[in-house]
Scaffold this active site. Structure first.
Site, PDB file in Angstrom:
ATOM      1  N   GLY A  34       0.841  -1.205   0.000  1.00 18.97           N
ATOM      2  CA  GLY A  34       0.000   0.000   0.000  1.00 18.97           C
ATOM      3  C   GLY A  34       0.870   1.248   0.000  1.00 18.97           C
TER       4      GLY A  34
ATOM      5  NE  ARG B 130      -1.266  -4.667   0.153  1.00 15.26           N
ATOM      6  CZ  ARG B 130      -2.002  -3.559   0.253  1.00 15.26           C
ATOM      7  NH1 ARG B 130      -2.892  -3.277  -0.660  1.00 15.26           N
ATOM      8  NH2 ARG B 130      -1.858  -2.738   1.268  1.00 15.26           N
TER       9      ARG B 130
ATOM     10  CG  ASP C  83       5.463  -8.445   7.788  1.00 18.64           C
ATOM     11  OD1 ASP C  83       6.303  -8.358   8.698  1.00 18.64           O
ATOM     12  OD2 ASP C  83       5.009  -9.523   7.374  1.00 18.64           O
TER      13      ASP C  83
ATOM     14  CB  THR D 296       2.961   0.552   6.072  1.00 16.32           C
ATOM     15  OG1 THR D 296       1.578   0.377   6.434  1.00 16.32           O
ATOM     16  CG2 THR D 296       3.800   0.171   7.277  1.00 16.32           C
TER      17      THR D 296
ATOM     18  CG  ASP E 154      -1.741  -0.259   8.284  1.00 15.25           C
ATOM     19  OD1 ASP E 154      -2.512   0.705   8.148  1.00 15.25           O
ATOM     20  OD2 ASP E 154      -1.885  -1.340   7.690  1.00 15.25           O
TER      21      ASP E 154
ATOM     22  CG  ASP F 210       1.302  -2.991  10.234  1.00 13.89           C
ATOM     23  OD1 ASP F 210       2.178  -2.410   9.551  1.00 13.89           O
ATOM     24  OD2 ASP F 210       0.442  -3.726   9.726  1.00 13.89           O
TER      25      ASP F 210
ATOM     26  NE  ARG G 266      -4.844  -5.679   5.314  1.00 13.39           N
ATOM     27  CZ  ARG G 266      -4.646  -5.486   4.028  1.00 13.39           C
ATOM     28  NH1 ARG G 266      -5.597  -5.749   3.182  1.00 13.39           N
ATOM     29  NH2 ARG G 266      -3.509  -5.038   3.586  1.00 13.39           N
TER      30      ARG G 266
HETATM   31  O1  F6P Z   1      -1.496  -1.594   4.697  1.00  9.32           O
HETATM   32  C1  F6P Z   1      -1.971  -0.329   4.496  1.00  9.32           C
HETATM   33  C2  F6P Z   1      -3.467  -0.316   4.287  1.00  9.32           C
HETATM   34  O2  F6P Z   1      -3.823   1.005   3.994  1.00  9.32           O
HETATM   35  C3  F6P Z   1      -4.297  -0.875   5.440  1.00  9.32           C
HETATM   36  O3  F6P Z   1      -4.503   0.034   6.484  1.00  9.32           O
HETATM   37  C4  F6P Z   1      -5.566  -1.217   4.706  1.00  9.32           C
HETATM   38  O4  F6P Z   1      -6.296  -2.207   5.387  1.00  9.32           O
HETATM   39  C5  F6P Z   1      -5.072  -1.727   3.391  1.00  9.32           C
HETATM   40  O5  F6P Z   1      -3.821  -1.108   3.177  1.00  9.32           O
HETATM   41  C6  F6P Z   1      -5.990  -1.442   2.227  1.00  9.32           C
HETATM   42  O6  F6P Z   1      -5.433  -1.980   1.081  1.00  9.32           O
HETATM   43  P1  F6P Z   1      -6.027  -1.760  -0.377  1.00  9.32           P
HETATM   44  O7  F6P Z   1      -5.740  -0.336  -0.766  1.00  9.32           O
HETATM   45  O8  F6P Z   1      -5.294  -2.722  -1.210  1.00  9.32           O
HETATM   46  O9  F6P Z   1      -7.502  -2.005  -0.274  1.00  9.32           O
END
Ligand code: F6P
Length: 333
Positions: A23, A84, A115, A138, A140, A142, A184
């Site tokens: 992301g 991804r 990660d 990121t 997050d 995390d 998430r």
């Molecule tokens: O990992 C970053 C993040 O923004 C999370 O907070 C979220 O759940 C996810 O990516 C959303 O991913 P996508 O944009 O692929 O829906």
């Protein structure tokens, strides 16, 4: 504040590559700029890989000049694009990617991501010996082994700005709002947004709450004269957590409004903090890679830059401190 300490000066390579993966996060561009300019200023050529690991599969790798990264430090998103890349889960694909990098004379790779992105980098290095180094990017926050990640501060500021606006209307209409933020697997965005935004309570994956518990918090506020409430909810495994809680809260006599901030938190100009963090971590990752360090990430520990082996990062859970939740609840009482 991050301590900006001196970086290693040894230069073992002539050509490196950089990619952004997973992301996107505000500040990734500042990191790409730092990698590019730090390397070029040390006599090293830099190649930008497009669309995360996809660019390594289909050869979308282009030489970056000092001017290629001009005017991007303030921009959200990533000029290299990101993805991804599920194909990169295949060993055969990773082997081909390493062959492509070697064919072009590239000797090391900087991976800016989370990660999942580091898992790809770690496997690439383990299986082919190709040196990689990670930069934690990121929203997050995390990632284990680092106190901070590029994009987190901007995302929290964006969410708090939204909460301030929501509070105006919540207070005027004497309403309860459920504000869903991203995250998430972790509640860092929710915790910091809730604490900084003065939320009545915060629901995070590490400490879920049911409608009855939320009702009791709202009730206590009403008893002491509050006529509106803001509840911050981390999206958790499935986006829509706030919608589910809103339906459940109806049974307790509320009609909460739901505001899902979603991808608004991923965009926008990075804060000063994220620009400095990205500039420093991007430079540090490049300096460490060029000096022969690899198979790990550059993170922030006790406020200073630290090299952390992937083995201490990948798949490790970074748990938010439940005390912050308690503190937020004390301050909102
Ligand atoms: O990992 C970053 C993040 O923004 C999370 O907070 C979220 O759940 C996810 O990516 C959303 O991913 P996508 O944009 O692929 O829906």
């Amino acid at each position: 504040m991050i301590q900006l300490t001196k970086l290693p000066t040894k230069v073992l390579y002539r050509k490196i590559a950089v990619l952004t993966s997973g992301g996107d996060a505000p500040g990734m561009n500042a990191a790409v700029r730092a990698v590019t300019r730090y390397a070029i200023s040390h006599g090293v050529e830099v190649y930008g890989v497009q669309r995360g690991y996809n660019g390594l599969i289909d050869g979308q790798v282009e030489k970056l000049e000092l001017s290629s990264v001009a005017n991007i430090i303030q921009k959200g998103g990533t000029v290299l694009k990101t993805a991804r890349c599920l194909e990169f889960l295949k060993k055969k694909v990773r082997k081909e990617a390493a062959a492509l990098l070697c064919r072009d004379g590239i000797e090391g790779l900087v991976v800016i991501g989370g990660d999942g992105s580091f898992t790809g980098a770690s496997l690439l290095e383990k299986e082919t010996g190709f040196p990689t180094i990670g930069v934690p990017g990121t929203i997050d926050n995390d990632i284990a082994g680092t106190e901070d990640t590029i994009g987190f501060d901007t995302a929290v500021n964006t969410a708090i700005d939204a909460i301030d606006r929501i509070r105006d209307t919540a207070s005027s209409h004497e309403r309860t709002f459920l504000v869903e933020v991203m995250g998430r697997n972790s509640g860092f965005i929710a915790l910091y947004t809730g604490l900084g935004g003065g939320a009545e309570t915060i629901v995070i994956p590490e400490a879920p709450q049911n409608a009855k518990q939320i009702h009791e918090t709202i009730r206590r506020g009403i008893d002491r004269g509050k006529s509106s409430s803001i509840i911050v909810v981390a999206e958790g495994k499935t986006v829509g957590n706030a919608q589910i809680l809103s339906k459940e809260l109806k049974a307790f006599g509320y009609d909460p409004k739901v505001c899902t901030l979603g991808h608004t938190q991923r965009g926008g100009s990075p804060t000063a903090h994220d620009r400095v963090l990205a500039s420093y971590l991007g430079s540090a990752a490049t300096a460490y890679l060029l000096s022969g360090k690899s198979n790990g990430m550059l993170g922030i520990q006790k406020g200073a830059v630290a090299f952390v082996p992937y083995s201490k990062v990948i798949g490790k859970k970074k748990i938010s401190d439940p005390y912050v939740l308690k503190l937020a609840s004390i301050l909102a009482s």
